[in-house]
Motif scaffolding. Structure first.
Motif, PDB file in Angstrom:
ATOM      1  N   ASN A  42     -17.430  10.436 -21.911  1.00  0.00           N
ATOM      2  CA  ASN A  42     -16.709  11.058 -23.022  1.00  0.00           C
ATOM      3  C   ASN A  42     -17.241  10.548 -24.354  1.00  0.00           C
ATOM      4  O   ASN A  42     -17.599   9.369 -24.477  1.00  0.00           O
ATOM      5  CB  ASN A  42     -15.211  10.750 -22.943  1.00  0.00           C
ATOM      6  CG  ASN A  42     -14.583  11.261 -21.662  1.00  0.00           C
ATOM      7  OD1 ASN A  42     -14.992  12.288 -21.130  1.00  0.00           O
ATOM      8  ND2 ASN A  42     -13.586  10.551 -21.161  1.00  0.00           N
ATOM      9  N   GLY A  43     -17.270  11.429 -25.328  1.00  0.00           N
ATOM     10  CA  GLY A  43     -17.570  11.047 -26.704  1.00  0.00           C
ATOM     11  C   GLY A  43     -16.337  11.263 -27.561  1.00  0.00           C
ATOM     12  O   GLY A  43     -15.810  12.377 -27.602  1.00  0.00           O
ATOM     13  N   GLN A  73     -20.491   4.161 -15.813  1.00  0.00           N
ATOM     14  CA  GLN A  73     -19.397   4.991 -16.279  1.00  0.00           C
ATOM     15  C   GLN A  73     -18.356   5.131 -15.165  1.00  0.00           C
ATOM     16  O   GLN A  73     -18.697   5.107 -13.978  1.00  0.00           O
ATOM     17  CB  GLN A  73     -19.903   6.386 -16.671  1.00  0.00           C
ATOM     18  CG  GLN A  73     -20.944   6.390 -17.763  1.00  0.00           C
ATOM     19  CD  GLN A  73     -20.378   6.010 -19.117  1.00  0.00           C
ATOM     20  OE1 GLN A  73     -19.188   6.136 -19.365  1.00  0.00           O
ATOM     21  NE2 GLN A  73     -21.240   5.541 -20.002  1.00  0.00           N
ATOM     22  N   MET A 109     -12.651   7.044 -32.054  1.00  0.00           N
ATOM     23  CA  MET A 109     -12.682   5.739 -31.400  1.00  0.00           C
ATOM     24  C   MET A 109     -14.089   5.153 -31.369  1.00  0.00           C
ATOM     25  O   MET A 109     -14.326   4.117 -30.740  1.00  0.00           O
ATOM     26  CB  MET A 109     -12.132   5.859 -29.969  1.00  0.00           C
ATOM     27  CG  MET A 109     -10.679   6.298 -29.908  1.00  0.00           C
ATOM     28  SD  MET A 109     -10.078   6.498 -28.210  1.00  0.00           S
ATOM     29  CE  MET A 109     -10.195   4.805 -27.609  1.00  0.00           C
ATOM     30  N   GLN A 110     -15.033   5.851 -32.050  1.00  0.00           N
ATOM     31  CA  GLN A 110     -16.425   5.388 -32.115  1.00  0.00           C
ATOM     32  C   GLN A 110     -17.007   5.179 -30.712  1.00  0.00           C
ATOM     33  O   GLN A 110     -17.736   4.222 -30.455  1.00  0.00           O
ATOM     34  CB  GLN A 110     -16.512   4.092 -32.930  1.00  0.00           C
ATOM     35  CG  GLN A 110     -16.063   4.241 -34.376  1.00  0.00           C
ATOM     36  CD  GLN A 110     -16.983   5.144 -35.176  1.00  0.00           C
ATOM     37  OE1 GLN A 110     -18.139   4.825 -35.408  1.00  0.00           O
ATOM     38  NE2 GLN A 110     -16.465   6.293 -35.605  1.00  0.00           N
ATOM     39  N   GLU A 111     -16.679   6.090 -29.816  1.00  0.00           N
ATOM     40  CA  GLU A 111     -17.100   5.966 -28.413  1.00  0.00           C
ATOM     41  C   GLU A 111     -18.182   6.993 -28.091  1.00  0.00           C
ATOM     42  O   GLU A 111     -17.995   8.183 -28.272  1.00  0.00           O
ATOM     43  CB  GLU A 111     -15.898   6.172 -27.490  1.00  0.00           C
ATOM     44  CG  GLU A 111     -16.213   6.079 -26.004  1.00  0.00           C
ATOM     45  CD  GLU A 111     -14.981   6.265 -25.136  1.00  0.00           C
ATOM     46  OE1 GLU A 111     -15.143   6.713 -23.978  1.00  0.00           O
ATOM     47  OE2 GLU A 111     -13.868   5.972 -25.600  1.00  0.00           O
ATOM     48  N   ASN A 112     -19.345   6.508 -27.621  1.00  0.00           N
ATOM     49  CA  ASN A 112     -20.455   7.368 -27.208  1.00  0.00           C
ATOM     50  C   ASN A 112     -20.777   8.437 -28.262  1.00  0.00           C
ATOM     51  O   ASN A 112     -20.875   9.633 -27.951  1.00  0.00           O
ATOM     52  CB  ASN A 112     -20.141   8.022 -25.861  1.00  0.00           C
ATOM     53  CG  ASN A 112     -20.044   7.009 -24.738  1.00  0.00           C
ATOM     54  OD1 ASN A 112     -20.807   6.051 -24.673  1.00  0.00           O
ATOM     55  ND2 ASN A 112     -19.088   7.210 -23.841  1.00  0.00           N
TER      56      ASN A 112
END
Length: 332
Positions: free
Chosen positions: A167-168, A102, A172-175
């Motif tokens: 970050n979630g 990260q 953005m379909q991130e984490n």
């Protein structure tokens, strides 16, 4: 814990509606003299003006303080407590974050001052550069460094620090796993999501002992949950904008105070016209399982008192602070 001075209400048995001039604040120099920024030992007392509510029994009071848009501390929320308990289990975070690297902030000391790279929003500052850089690091790598720093005999303020970030962001379909870990931050109407349609994702920041994040404001509501360790937050009303000596809107460190709170009196000697001597603050110490509500544009500085894990989420904006911020040069 009792504040060093008498507060006109009991923070653990507050009135059902916010009392006049809530929350009580003290002179910033008085607070920093009593507990210096670089001291990570928790004193017997500190300057807390924020009410503390129990999520199990104070439902009406919590909703009243939320509607009033004032800060407060929330304790014993079952979902926050459950996450904090999981995250305290040995090896859990190592398995949760596996080996994915990260983007992690790095500082040669304990100071972390926001710096936006040069863009259309910022200007070139002669003879000025960021005091932090960024490296890619796994949680395991970060944790090993954090443990070594915690055990170091030298003062933490003079040692290198790393600020692990993840970050979630649902859109953005991130984490997306963070929404399962922190279900109270899912974008649905709740205490933690006042305007779920305006949610801005989940931001997690893991701090090493002694790390200090400079005072700043965020132009949105903010819920902060501490899921491991201990953190000290120094808070100021947005009405203190002029006294906190902020970098201007076109500076790479915009919205952040230029006062070095490790040496505030030295700053005043170098800037005798500064009004920081009139600034007021109060402070809270959060432990694992605690949550802190900050309304739009409330100032906060953060001190990591040990290895700790913070996750926060923002949702929506209220306009009360806008006239004051415009006067401080922060326009629209």
């Amino acid at each position: 814990m009792r504040p060093p001075d008498v507060v006109p209400y009991d923070i653990y048995h507050c009135p059902d509606i916010p009392p006049p001039n809530y929350p009580y604040e003290w002179n910033a120099l008085q607070v920093l003299d009593h507990w210096p920024i670089d001291d990570t030992d928790v004193p017997v007392s500190w300057h807390q003006g924020l009410c503390v509510w129990d999520a199990r029994v104070h439902i009406q009071q919590i909703e009243t303080y939320l509607q009033a848009e004032v800060p407060f501390v929330l304790q014993h929320h079952p979902e926050v407590m459950a996450t904090a308990q999981r995250w305290s289990t040995p090896g859990y975070l190592h398995s949760l974050f596996v080996h994915k690297k990260q983007t992690t902030e790095h500082s040669i000391n304990n100071q972390f001052l926001f710096w936006r790279p040069l863009s259309f929003m910022t200007r070139q500052i002669p003879n000025s550069k960021s005091t932090i850089d960024h490296v890619d690091m796994t949680f395991a790598e970060w944790y090993d460094k954090a443990q070594a720093l915690q055990l170091a005999s030298e003062p933490q303020a003079t040692q290198e620090h790393w600020y692990f970030r993840i970050n979630g962001i649902q859109r953005m379909q991130e984490n997306l796993f963070l929404y399962d870990e922190l279900p109270y931050f899912k974008p649905q109407k709740s205490w933690f999501m006042v305007e779920p349609e305006q949610e801005r994702g989940i931001n997690c920041r893991f701090g090493m002992k002694g790390a200090f994040a400079a005072a700043h404001f965020d132009p949105t509501r903010n819920w902060i949950t501490l899921l491991g360790g201990t953190r000290r937050y120094l808070l100021s009303n947005y009405t203190q904008c002029a006294n906190l000596q902020l970098y201007p809107i076109d500076h790479p460190s915009q919205r952040h105070s230029m006062v070095d709170r490790s040496r505030p009196r030295e700053y005043l000697e170098e800037h005798p016209s500064s009004s920081f001597a009139q600034a007021t603050v109060n402070e809270v110490v959060l432990q694992a399982g605690d949550a802190l509500y900050l309304p739009t544009s409330w100032f906060h500085a953060i001190v990591s008192l040990d290895i700790n894990y913070q996750c926060n989420a923002r949702s929506g904006v209220t306009p009360e602070s806008f006239p004051t911020l415009r006067e401080c040069g922060f326009g629209n």
